[in-house]
Scaffold this active site. Structure first.
Site: not given
Ligand code: URA
Length: 445
Positions: A83, A162, A169, A184, A188
């Site tokens: 990621h 999230d 946010r 966040s 995930k």
């Protein structure tokens, strides 16, 4: 009975929250029992007063448990994903996932859309005609077993807290806060039920973390949370001051990724992709060291196996493989507009501001300026010159593609303002800055 005002007050006064209070707040908000105005007040109080490592871990766990935790474990290997915290021209996932799968890693990649000025893997994949980023659970399991990879978008079942919190946010100026970004991302990724995770933590103008100090802190938090949840996690701190590669845009980046899978990608994209793949192979127990993993990844590219896997992945998810075999077959309806070097361009490009280009590309249609915007698969920028390249006045610096009418002069100005020139080439810098694991930084800073 949940006392939301008391929780907000505790945070507003700079005190730490108990695990029970945080859990109750997140659960009630996800069920619609806490209104947005109270959650907004909580977000801002936490943003201003801070959250410690325990609170961040608890928040991650609450967000993770707000949805399903998937299980893609199988007899045929370990599941490892990668990621990125987000950058400009960051197309790494597109070639990395098939290369890792070609080396035997199971890659259950659930990716995101463009965020702010940064691009999104899902928008890039959807620029391949027919490609579907929504796939049935049965097909996901089958694809992982048979091909070793799927690449899809976020589902409603994964970390719904999230999705709700991110939207809030975004409109309450509370995005760029390490505890929220950590919770966040990790809620995930941990929901994918992984055996290992590689993180590309971007630092610099084009990243959410603009200073190296902040990016190092984010890397440390992400790895610490992964470790606490029992998922071996490795983070690379990488430079995001200038865009990665020579393209910024959805289809443009797919095209560049196909070149990478043919072994012909730009050096920064290739080196980052191979390094992150080397790390994935170690976490999957398929290599003894990142260096030997890099060599295996290189072999998978050179043999053509990685490109074959990408084409098979595209076919499995409904995409048109003829454009993967020959990218020029994808129909283009947008004409390039060329930006030329100004009179004062003095022998070399010395710098290129990723943030300016990311914002311009978003406005061209690569990303969304309001939630309802549709992205344009063809929009984007091709960089003919990057830092270190020689340049003469009037030579092409970049080309851009957009359907936004009446804004060409503004885009040209933005692209020109991203470039700096000088009479000496800047020293060449590796995009790879440092590596963090649960044993610390490789190059202690
Ligand atoms: N990417 C995410 O998924 N969440 C953030 O908060 C920032 C980047």
């Amino acid at each position: 009975m949940l006392d939301t005002v008391k929780i907000i007050t505790t945070k507003r006064n700079g005190e730490t929250l108990s695990d029970e209070s945080l859990a109750a707040l997140i659960e009630a908000y996800t069920c619609g029992q806490v209104p947005d105005y109270q959650m907004s007040a909580f977000l801002m109080a936490a943003f201003l007063r801070g959250m410690d490592a325990r609170e961040t871990t608890t928040l991650t766990g609450c967000m993770l448990r707000s949805g399903k935790v998937l299980d893609f474990g199988g007899a045929s290997g370990r599941t490892v994903d990668k990621h990125s915290t987000g950058g400009v021209g960051d197309k790494i996932s597109l070639s990395l996932a098939p290369i890792a799968a070609a080396c035997g890693v199971r890659v259950p990649m659930i990716a995101g859309r463009a965020l702010g000025h940064t691009g999104g893997t899902v928008d890039k994949l959807e620029s391949i005609p027919g490609y579907s980023t929504r796939v049935s659970p049965n097909q996901l399991h089958r694809q992982l077993d048979e091909l070793g990879v799927f690449m899809i978008g976020q589902t409603d079942e994964i970390a719904p807290a999230d999705r709700l919190l991110y939207a809030l946010r975004d409109v309450t100026a509370t995005v760029d806060f390490v505890p929220f970004i950590t919770a966040s991302i990790m809620s995930k990724k941990l929901a994918e039920g992984l055996n290992g995770l590689v993180l590309d933590v971007k630092s610099g103008r084009g990243a959410f973390m603009q200073t190296e100090r902040e990016a190092r802190h984010l890397a440390e938090m992400l790895v610490s949370v992964g470790t606490r949840f029992g998922t071996p996690t490795v983070a690379w701190l990488t430079d995001m001051n200038i865009p990665l590669g020579r393209t910024v845009g959805n289809w443009l980046e797919v095209e560049e990724s196909i070149a990478c899978l043919c072994g012909q990608g730009p050096e920064d994209v290739m080196s980052l992709t191979l390094q992150l793949c080397g790390e994935m192979l170690v976490l999957a127990d398929l290599a003894d060291s990142p260096d030997s993993g890099v060599q295996l990844a290189r072999n998978a590219v050179e043999s053509g196996r990685a490109l074959d896997i990408f084409a098979t992945l595209v076919a499995a998810q409904g995409g048109d493989t003829s454009v993967i075999e020959n990218p020029s077959r994808r129909q283009r309806t947008c004409l390039p507009q060329v930006v030329r070097a100004p009179e004062m361009a003095d022998r070399f490009v010395t710098d290129l501001d990723a943030r300016i280009l990311g914002i311009a590309a978003t406005e061209m249609g690569v990303g969304r300026t309001v939630k309802e915007d549709l992205v344009d698969p063809e929009a984007g920028i091709v960089l003919h010159r990057k830092p270190g390249d020689a340049v003469q006045p009037d030579e092409p610096l970049a080309s851009f593609y957009t359907r936004k009418t009446g804004l060409s002069a503004q885009f040209e100005q933005a692209i020109l303002s991203a470039y700096s020139f000088g009479n000496q080439a800047p020293p060449s810098r590796s995009v790879l800055i440092d590596r963090f694991t649960d044993t610390g930084w490789s190059n202690a800073a």
